[in-house]
Design a protein around this motif. Sequence first.
Motif, short mmCIF file in Angstrom:
data_model
loop_
_atom_site.label_atom_id
_atom_site.label_comp_id
_atom_site.label_asym_id
_atom_site.label_seq_id
_atom_site.Cartn_x
_atom_site.Cartn_y
_atom_site.Cartn_z
N THR A 129 47.83 30.63 40.53
CA THR A 129 46.46 31.07 40.95
C THR A 129 46.58 32.28 41.81
O THR A 129 45.52 32.98 41.71
CB THR A 129 46.19 29.89 41.96
N ALA A 130 47.72 32.51 42.29
CA ALA A 130 47.82 34.01 42.89
C ALA A 130 47.79 35.27 41.78
O ALA A 130 47.01 36.31 42.07
CB ALA A 130 49.01 34.19 43.83
N THR A 131 48.54 34.93 40.73
CA THR A 131 48.47 35.91 39.55
C THR A 131 47.32 35.97 39.28
O THR A 131 46.48 36.99 39.00
CB THR A 131 49.45 35.49 38.67
N LEU A 132 46.36 34.89 39.18
CA LEU A 132 44.94 35.21 38.58
C LEU A 132 44.28 35.96 39.61
O LEU A 132 43.39 36.60 38.93
CB LEU A 132 44.43 33.84 38.37
N LEU A 133 44.22 35.61 40.59
CA LEU A 133 43.54 36.38 41.64
C LEU A 133 43.81 37.95 41.76
O LEU A 133 42.85 38.88 41.66
CB LEU A 133 43.69 35.99 43.24
N GLN A 134 44.86 38.28 41.56
CA GLN A 134 45.50 39.62 41.55
C GLN A 134 44.97 40.26 40.17
O GLN A 134 44.34 41.56 40.34
CB GLN A 134 46.97 39.80 41.73
N GLU A 135 45.02 39.71 39.02
CA GLU A 135 44.53 40.24 37.88
C GLU A 135 43.35 40.45 38.12
O GLU A 135 42.74 41.26 37.32
CB GLU A 135 44.94 39.34 36.87
N SER A 136 42.43 39.63 38.72
CA SER A 136 40.99 39.62 38.76
C SER A 136 40.03 40.55 39.58
O SER A 136 39.05 40.94 39.34
CB SER A 136 40.21 38.20 38.60
N PHE A 137 40.92 40.85 40.74
CA PHE A 137 39.99 41.64 42.04
C PHE A 137 40.73 42.68 42.43
O PHE A 137 41.93 42.54 42.87
CB PHE A 137 39.58 40.64 43.15
N GLU A 138 40.04 43.89 42.65
CA GLU A 138 40.50 44.72 43.40
C GLU A 138 41.24 44.73 44.70
O GLU A 138 42.10 45.19 45.15
CB GLU A 138 39.74 45.96 43.34
N ALA A 139 40.55 43.57 45.44
CA ALA A 139 40.69 43.60 46.95
C ALA A 139 42.26 42.64 47.12
O ALA A 139 42.77 42.93 48.15
CB ALA A 139 39.72 42.36 47.46
N TRP A 140 42.78 42.06 45.98
CA TRP A 140 43.96 41.34 46.06
C TRP A 140 44.88 42.21 45.03
O TRP A 140 45.28 41.78 43.99
CB TRP A 140 43.88 39.97 45.77
N SER A 141 45.19 43.43 45.64
CA SER A 141 45.93 44.30 44.53
C SER A 141 47.47 44.18 44.49
O SER A 141 48.34 44.77 43.49
CB SER A 141 45.64 45.97 45.19
#
Length: 177
Positions: A17-29
């Motif tokens: 889930t963290a990997t998905l978030l990082q890959e999808s949003f600039e805010a979690w770079s």
Amino acid sequence: MKIIDLLKDDKDKINQTATLLQESFEAWSTFELAINEVIESLEDNKISRVLINDEGVVIGWIGGQSQYNGNVWELHPLVIKKAYRRNGFGKMLVEDLEKQVEQRGGVTILLGSDDEHNQTNLSNQNLYSDLPSFIKNFYSKDHPVNFYMKLGFVIIGIIPDANGIGKPDILMAKQVQ
């Protein structure tokens, strides 16, 4: 495909889930920022649900945060793996969140959808000049607001310059029935 609770002891799905978030949003770079966001979603008075495929791979995630004594829940965040977007999976997750909120006695879902990439008529405008008119005449190119409107969310406000000059946050809400 099925939607399940993301559990504190399921390190594999938390990492996915963290990997998905990082890959999808600039805010979690960074992975560290993303993993912290996922772990925070597992706290009390929050909802954290993942959409997994038949192999157990996380392809989507939705979170909810209780506000106003549980009457209002903020949808934060919603993310779908890029290869699976525009196939109804986001809608599935939002509808599941609505059920989760209703089961907890919530009556409203709230969200903010940033316009950081000039995708609406709100970008690069002095919204303070006539905010009600901008809301009334709102239009969007290919912004997530369109997705939420199809699901019954309405614009309830704008935060001008939330992400810098000319980059507003669009506030939306929906009553849970």
